[in-house]
Design a protein around this motif. Structure first.
Motif, PDB file in Angstrom:
ATOM      1  N   LEU A 118      36.446  32.170  42.095  1.00  0.00           N
ATOM      2  CA  LEU A 118      37.457  33.209  42.296  1.00  0.00           C
ATOM      3  C   LEU A 118      38.591  33.077  41.294  1.00  0.00           C
ATOM      4  CD1 LEU A 118      37.681  33.328  46.197  1.00  0.00           C
ATOM      5  CD2 LEU A 118      36.503  34.930  44.687  1.00  0.00           C
ATOM      6  N   HIS A 119      39.005  31.847  41.050  1.00  0.00           N
ATOM      7  CA  HIS A 119      40.087  31.609  40.075  1.00  0.00           C
ATOM      8  C   HIS A 119      39.667  32.063  38.684  1.00  0.00           C
ATOM      9  CE1 HIS A 119      43.572  29.742  38.234  1.00  0.00           C
ATOM     10  NE2 HIS A 119      42.768  29.084  37.414  1.00  0.00           N
ATOM     11  N   LYS A 122      39.638  35.899  38.545  1.00  0.00           N
ATOM     12  CA  LYS A 122      40.998  36.445  38.527  1.00  0.00           C
ATOM     13  C   LYS A 122      41.632  36.241  37.152  1.00  0.00           C
ATOM     14  CE  LYS A 122      43.207  37.891  41.523  1.00  0.00           C
ATOM     15  NZ  LYS A 122      43.477  39.276  41.916  1.00  0.00           N
ATOM     16  N   GLN A 123      41.363  35.098  36.544  1.00  0.00           N
ATOM     17  CA  GLN A 123      41.881  34.843  35.201  1.00  0.00           C
ATOM     18  C   GLN A 123      41.350  35.866  34.200  1.00  0.00           C
ATOM     19  OE1 GLN A 123      40.974  30.687  34.272  1.00  0.00           O
ATOM     20  NE2 GLN A 123      43.166  30.232  34.323  1.00  0.00           N
ATOM     21  N   GLY A 125      40.821  38.883  34.896  1.00  0.00           N
ATOM     22  CA  GLY A 125      41.336  40.192  35.259  1.00  0.00           C
ATOM     23  C   GLY A 125      40.380  41.048  36.073  1.00  0.00           C
ATOM     24  N   LYS A 126      39.416  40.429  36.729  1.00  0.00           N
ATOM     25  CA  LYS A 126      38.445  41.178  37.518  1.00  0.00           C
ATOM     26  C   LYS A 126      39.071  41.676  38.829  1.00  0.00           C
ATOM     27  CE  LYS A 126      34.931  40.469  34.737  1.00  0.00           C
ATOM     28  NZ  LYS A 126      34.275  41.582  33.997  1.00  0.00           N
ATOM     29  N   ARG A 127      38.650  42.872  39.235  1.00  0.00           N
ATOM     30  CA  ARG A 127      39.049  43.400  40.535  1.00  0.00           C
ATOM     31  C   ARG A 127      38.061  42.903  41.575  1.00  0.00           C
ATOM     32  NH1 ARG A 127      40.021  49.656  40.545  1.00  0.00           N
ATOM     33  NH2 ARG A 127      40.769  49.031  42.606  1.00  0.00           N
ATOM     34  N   LEU A 128      38.576  42.284  42.630  1.00  0.00           N
ATOM     35  CA  LEU A 128      37.725  41.637  43.615  1.00  0.00           C
ATOM     36  C   LEU A 128      37.957  42.213  45.010  1.00  0.00           C
ATOM     37  CD1 LEU A 128      38.223  37.900  42.545  1.00  0.00           C
ATOM     38  CD2 LEU A 128      36.559  39.553  41.660  1.00  0.00           C
ATOM     39  N   HIS A 149      44.588  36.141  48.967  1.00  0.00           N
ATOM     40  CA  HIS A 149      45.344  36.673  47.826  1.00  0.00           C
ATOM     41  C   HIS A 149      44.446  37.042  46.637  1.00  0.00           C
ATOM     42  CE1 HIS A 149      44.768  32.473  46.643  1.00  0.00           C
ATOM     43  NE2 HIS A 149      44.969  32.874  45.402  1.00  0.00           N
ATOM     44  N   ASN A 150      43.220  36.566  46.645  1.00  0.00           N
ATOM     45  CA  ASN A 150      42.311  36.867  45.526  1.00  0.00           C
ATOM     46  C   ASN A 150      41.782  38.300  45.553  1.00  0.00           C
ATOM     47  OD1 ASN A 150      41.851  34.156  44.114  1.00  0.00           O
ATOM     48  ND2 ASN A 150      41.398  33.620  46.249  1.00  0.00           N
ATOM     49  N   GLU A 152      41.651  42.513  46.393  1.00  0.00           N
ATOM     50  CA  GLU A 152      42.392  43.766  46.499  1.00  0.00           C
ATOM     51  C   GLU A 152      42.135  44.451  47.832  1.00  0.00           C
ATOM     52  OE1 GLU A 152      42.129  46.486  43.275  1.00  0.00           O
ATOM     53  OE2 GLU A 152      42.376  44.939  41.730  1.00  0.00           O
TER      54      GLU A 152
END
Length: 236
Positions: A118-119, A122-123, A125-128, A149-150, A152
């Motif tokens: 997940l980190h 997110k780094q 810039g993927k929408r999850l 928090h990971n 949307e």
């Protein structure tokens, strides 16, 4: 293609039971003085009680107007009664204890490797998001686990009033949460169930990745044994 949206299943993918449900049920039963004499029948009976409840009241009761908490009370009580335990107010107490327990990380743990993946995403810039056959407790569990928090969005089958592998739940995720009119072909779902996650997503026009130790013999395009061995090139 590099996907614009990546969604995850919850149970068995992001998080898993800390201990098998039948063992957890036994532990809580002992707190209320309930003895299980036929443990072999009891161990098998959780799946039987779950399937019966799902057949009679699909999607945690959502589709038949049965409240999800009563759905779980029925599952718990029938798990015990089916193993020869006499019905009593103690079974109701056990059921509510378990409902609250599985609302927290006392009943769940993060699958190894998940936080790292997940980190990384997110780094980049993927929408999850999360698409899960689950009742309304999911947000609280993810919050306690430090995962919420990971994402949307969190879409449960109970909220959606449909469930995987139905294409409707994947369609709803794009309609409700896609700000940029993301197409199914630009989306990827990751899960551990071949039927619910992999086939469900593919039949909805998405790509999919199956993360499951025992599924490497299936006829699938994208597979990974577990998140500790996850190769992010699968997402491009």
């Amino acid at each position: 293609m590099c996907y614009k949206l990546i969604t995850f299943d919850f149970t068995g993918t992001l998080m898993r039971f800390r201990i098998p449900p039948h063992v957890q049920y036994e532990r809580i039963a002992s707190l209320y003085g309930v003895e299980i004499k036929n443990t072999q029948a009891f161990h098998k009976n959780f799946k039987t009680a779950f399937k019966t409840a799902d057949n009679e009241h699909p999607n945690f009761g959502c589709n038949t107007n049965l409240h999800w908490t009563q759905w779980w009370v029925n599952v718990v009580k029938n798990t015990f009664i089916g193993a020869g335990v006499e019905d009593s107010p103690h079974l109701d107490s056990i059921a509510w204890h378990l409902i609250k327990l599985y609302s927290t990380t006392e009943g769940w743990e993060v699958v190894p490797g998940v936080k790292k993946v997940l980190h990384l995403l997110k780094q980049k810039g993927k929408r999850l998001g999360v698409i899960s056959n689950m009742d309304p407790r999911l947000n609280n569990i993810l919050q306690e686990a430090g995962l919420l928090h990971n994402f949307e969005f969190i879409l449960t089958s109970y909220e959606a009033k449909c469930f995987k592998p139905q294409a409707d739940i994947f369609k709803l995720a794009l309609e409700k949460y896609s700000k940029d009119s993301i197409k199914p072909s630009e989306s990827c779902h990751i899960g551990d169930s071949y039927k619910e996650d992999y086939l469900g997503a593919v039949q909805a026009g998405w790509d999919a990745i199956l993360v499951n130790e025992s599924s490497n013999s299936l006829d699938i395009n994208k597979w990974c044994a577990n998140f500790e061995k996850f190769d992010d090139t699968l997402l491009c």
